[in-house]
Design a protein around this motif. Structure first.
Motif, PDB file in Angstrom:
ATOM      1  N   PRO A 234     -14.818  11.349  -9.270  1.00  0.00           N
ATOM      2  CA  PRO A 234     -13.371  11.165  -9.419  1.00  0.00           C
ATOM      3  C   PRO A 234     -12.715  10.908  -8.053  1.00  0.00           C
ATOM      4  CG  PRO A 234     -13.913  13.496  -9.498  1.00  0.00           C
ATOM      5  CD  PRO A 234     -15.221  12.765  -9.375  1.00  0.00           C
ATOM      6  N   VAL A 235     -11.778   9.961  -8.018  1.00  0.00           N
ATOM      7  CA  VAL A 235     -11.061   9.632  -6.777  1.00  0.00           C
ATOM      8  C   VAL A 235      -9.576   9.473  -7.094  1.00  0.00           C
ATOM      9  CG1 VAL A 235     -13.056   8.512  -5.710  1.00  0.00           C
ATOM     10  CG2 VAL A 235     -11.449   7.143  -7.067  1.00  0.00           C
ATOM     11  N   GLU A 236      -8.760   9.445  -6.037  1.00  0.00           N
ATOM     12  CA  GLU A 236      -7.326   9.211  -6.216  1.00  0.00           C
ATOM     13  C   GLU A 236      -6.936   7.795  -5.813  1.00  0.00           C
ATOM     14  OE1 GLU A 236      -4.554  12.259  -5.040  1.00  0.00           O
ATOM     15  OE2 GLU A 236      -6.140  13.772  -5.032  1.00  0.00           O
ATOM     16  N   ASP A 237      -7.725   7.171  -4.944  1.00  0.00           N
ATOM     17  CA  ASP A 237      -7.481   5.794  -4.534  1.00  0.00           C
ATOM     18  C   ASP A 237      -8.657   4.946  -4.996  1.00  0.00           C
ATOM     19  OD1 ASP A 237      -7.312   3.321  -3.144  1.00  0.00           O
ATOM     20  OD2 ASP A 237      -6.165   4.243  -1.517  1.00  0.00           O
ATOM     21  N   GLU A 238      -8.419   4.122  -6.018  1.00  0.00           N
ATOM     22  CA  GLU A 238      -9.519   3.339  -6.598  1.00  0.00           C
ATOM     23  C   GLU A 238      -9.953   2.185  -5.713  1.00  0.00           C
ATOM     24  OE1 GLU A 238      -5.826   1.693  -8.815  1.00  0.00           O
ATOM     25  OE2 GLU A 238      -6.422   3.460  -7.674  1.00  0.00           O
ATOM     26  N   ASN A 239      -9.164   1.858  -4.694  1.00  0.00           N
ATOM     27  CA  ASN A 239      -9.523   0.762  -3.786  1.00  0.00           C
ATOM     28  C   ASN A 239     -10.386   1.245  -2.621  1.00  0.00           C
ATOM     29  OD1 ASN A 239      -7.992  -1.366  -5.150  1.00  0.00           O
ATOM     30  ND2 ASN A 239      -6.170  -0.258  -4.450  1.00  0.00           N
ATOM     31  N   LYS A 240     -10.062   2.439  -2.109  1.00  0.00           N
ATOM     32  CA  LYS A 240     -10.812   2.975  -0.965  1.00  0.00           C
ATOM     33  C   LYS A 240     -11.821   4.046  -1.378  1.00  0.00           C
ATOM     34  CE  LYS A 240      -7.032   2.147   2.316  1.00  0.00           C
ATOM     35  NZ  LYS A 240      -6.111   2.782   3.298  1.00  0.00           N
ATOM     36  N   PHE A 241     -11.828   4.401  -2.672  1.00  0.00           N
ATOM     37  CA  PHE A 241     -12.750   5.431  -3.184  1.00  0.00           C
ATOM     38  C   PHE A 241     -12.524   6.777  -2.483  1.00  0.00           C
ATOM     39  CE2 PHE A 241     -16.430   2.528  -4.841  1.00  0.00           C
ATOM     40  CZ  PHE A 241     -15.497   1.775  -5.545  1.00  0.00           C
ATOM     41  N   THR A 242     -11.272   7.142  -2.271  1.00  0.00           N
ATOM     42  CA  THR A 242     -10.960   8.358  -1.516  1.00  0.00           C
ATOM     43  C   THR A 242     -10.047   9.292  -2.305  1.00  0.00           C
ATOM     44  OG1 THR A 242      -9.040   7.299  -0.473  1.00  0.00           O
ATOM     45  CG2 THR A 242     -11.153   7.165   0.698  1.00  0.00           C
ATOM     46  N   ASP A 243      -9.932  10.545  -1.810  1.00  0.00           N
ATOM     47  CA  ASP A 243      -8.938  11.468  -2.337  1.00  0.00           C
ATOM     48  C   ASP A 243      -7.687  11.368  -1.470  1.00  0.00           C
ATOM     49  OD1 ASP A 243      -9.519  12.781   0.019  1.00  0.00           O
ATOM     50  OD2 ASP A 243     -10.395  14.549  -0.910  1.00  0.00           O
ATOM     51  N   HIS A 244      -6.703  12.272  -1.680  1.00  0.00           N
ATOM     52  CA  HIS A 244      -5.447  12.141  -0.947  1.00  0.00           C
ATOM     53  C   HIS A 244      -5.586  12.552   0.515  1.00  0.00           C
ATOM     54  CE1 HIS A 244      -5.404  16.350  -2.344  1.00  0.00           C
ATOM     55  NE2 HIS A 244      -4.601  16.607  -1.328  1.00  0.00           N
ATOM     56  N   PHE A 245      -6.743  13.102   0.912  1.00  0.00           N
ATOM     57  CA  PHE A 245      -7.002  13.398   2.315  1.00  0.00           C
ATOM     58  C   PHE A 245      -7.738  12.256   3.016  1.00  0.00           C
ATOM     59  CE2 PHE A 245      -6.919  17.760   0.441  1.00  0.00           C
ATOM     60  CZ  PHE A 245      -5.806  18.220   1.131  1.00  0.00           C
ATOM     61  N   GLY A 246      -8.072  11.219   2.241  1.00  0.00           N
ATOM     62  CA  GLY A 246      -8.791  10.085   2.820  1.00  0.00           C
ATOM     63  C   GLY A 246     -10.295  10.257   2.855  1.00  0.00           C
ATOM     64  N   ARG A 247     -10.799  11.301   2.203  1.00  0.00           N
ATOM     65  CA  ARG A 247     -12.244  11.522   2.177  1.00  0.00           C
ATOM     66  C   ARG A 247     -12.889  10.620   1.133  1.00  0.00           C
ATOM     67  NH1 ARG A 247     -12.227  17.921   1.246  1.00  0.00           N
ATOM     68  NH2 ARG A 247     -10.909  17.153  -0.453  1.00  0.00           N
ATOM     69  N   VAL A 248     -13.957   9.951   1.521  1.00  0.00           N
ATOM     70  CA  VAL A 248     -14.642   9.006   0.632  1.00  0.00           C
ATOM     71  C   VAL A 248     -15.567   9.768  -0.321  1.00  0.00           C
ATOM     72  CG1 VAL A 248     -16.208   7.031   0.501  1.00  0.00           C
ATOM     73  CG2 VAL A 248     -14.524   7.183   2.364  1.00  0.00           C
TER      74      VAL A 248
END
Length: 306
Positions: A234-248
């Motif tokens: 599960p991710v929050e950014d579907e373009n960068k594959f990251t969560d809201h902290f920027g972790r991939v």
């Protein structure tokens, strides 16, 4: 030797890893002895029987009364049995599959103790599948590994002492090793004494023979072979594959094959499941609904009401 604590743990387990001494140097009571002095297959059959007889005792308690009531109400046998074994994390589907694997009298009222035991043998196989972790394989007498493999469907050769020694050597900066690797390498510039060289050579030879220490493989086989789980991210950014902290790809969830996007939402947090709107497959960029069947390796963004 854990008694009720073991039984409590067993209630929650979906699969069991039965660690046995395949070298035969530890008896059924855990007392050390000479290599080859104990038959390791006894450890397999002992645990199976303990669980199966325990299940039967749970079923026997008030079974006749329930059986007569079910005859009057028309309740299905699998429903009655699942109700009795629900505390052991046994599902109705598992009971139904077990019933199809064993011949039982047509009338549940006529089921005997032996019938119940035969049924519990099949229920145990369905609800508590078991891997045999054949430990101390590096000193096992010839034929012991094959004897265990002959009576247990999934077996893994393991060398726990080697795994522990390699972790310590890696922590000390002597070798490069990640649990699950089939071998290891000595770091450049490291000087080893004769004892260290001999020990590492011995461990490397055995790892090459068996494909690793087997410790990590036990967990992987339990999850992916026996339970047929898939991994979803599960991710929050579907373009960068990251969560809201920027972790991939910060998290990986194991789910039963056939799970849906909404199942994943509930796995992440109950609020996400309750307020689920849609999901986005980050790999394909497609919007998917609650009933989308997840695939192994999917990267999913969940969209929910706030």
């Amino acid at each position: 030797g854990l008694g009720n604590q073991f039984l409590d743990d067993l209630m929650q387990a979906d699969a069991l890893v039965n660690v046995i001494d395949v070298s035969g140097s530890t008896d059924i009571e855990g007392v050390p002895g000479d290599v080859g002095s104990h038959d390791p297959t006894e450890d397999i059959t002992f645990l199976r029987k303990e669980i199966e007889y325990w299940m039967r005792e749970i079923l026997k308690n008030g079974f006749n009364k329930m059986a007569r009531a079910s005859r009057m109400t028309g309740q299905k046998p699998e429903q009655i049995i699942q109700d009795r074994l629900a505390g052991l994390n046994v599902t109705e589907a598992q009971v139904k599959k077990a019933l199809m694997s064993v011949e039982m009298p047509p009338d549940i009222v006529n089921w005997t103790d032996d019938d119940l035991l035969n049924l519990c043998i099949n229920i145990r196989a369905q609800s508590k599948p078991m891997i045999a972790a054949m430990n101390k394989a590096d000193i096992a007498p010839e034929g012991n590994i094959e004897k265990v493999e002959a009576i247990n469907d999934i077996c893994v050769v393991t060398m726990a002492e080697t795994e522990l020694a390699l972790k310590k050597a890696a922590a000390a900066g002597l070798i490069d090793y990640t649990p699950g690797d089939s071998t290891f390498s000595i770091k450049e510039g490291v000087t080893l004494n004769d004892g260290q060289k001999k020990a590492l050579d011995y461990m490397k030879a055995n790892m090459e023979k068996y494909g690793g220490t087997g410790v990590q493989k036990c967990i992987e086989d339990a999850a992916f072979k026996m339970l047929d789980l898939i991994t979803v991210y599960p991710v929050e950014d579907e373009n960068k594959f990251t969560d809201h902290f920027g972790r991939v790809l910060p998290d990986a969830f194991l789910l039963p094959r056939g799970s849906t996007a909404k199942d994943l939402a509930y796995k992440v947090h109950s609020d996400l499941g309750d307020k689920f709107i849609r999901a986005v497959n980050a790999k394909t960029k497609r919007t998917v609904g609650a009933d989308y069947i997840l695939e192994d390796g999917d990267v999913i963004r969940i969209v929910a009401n706030k």
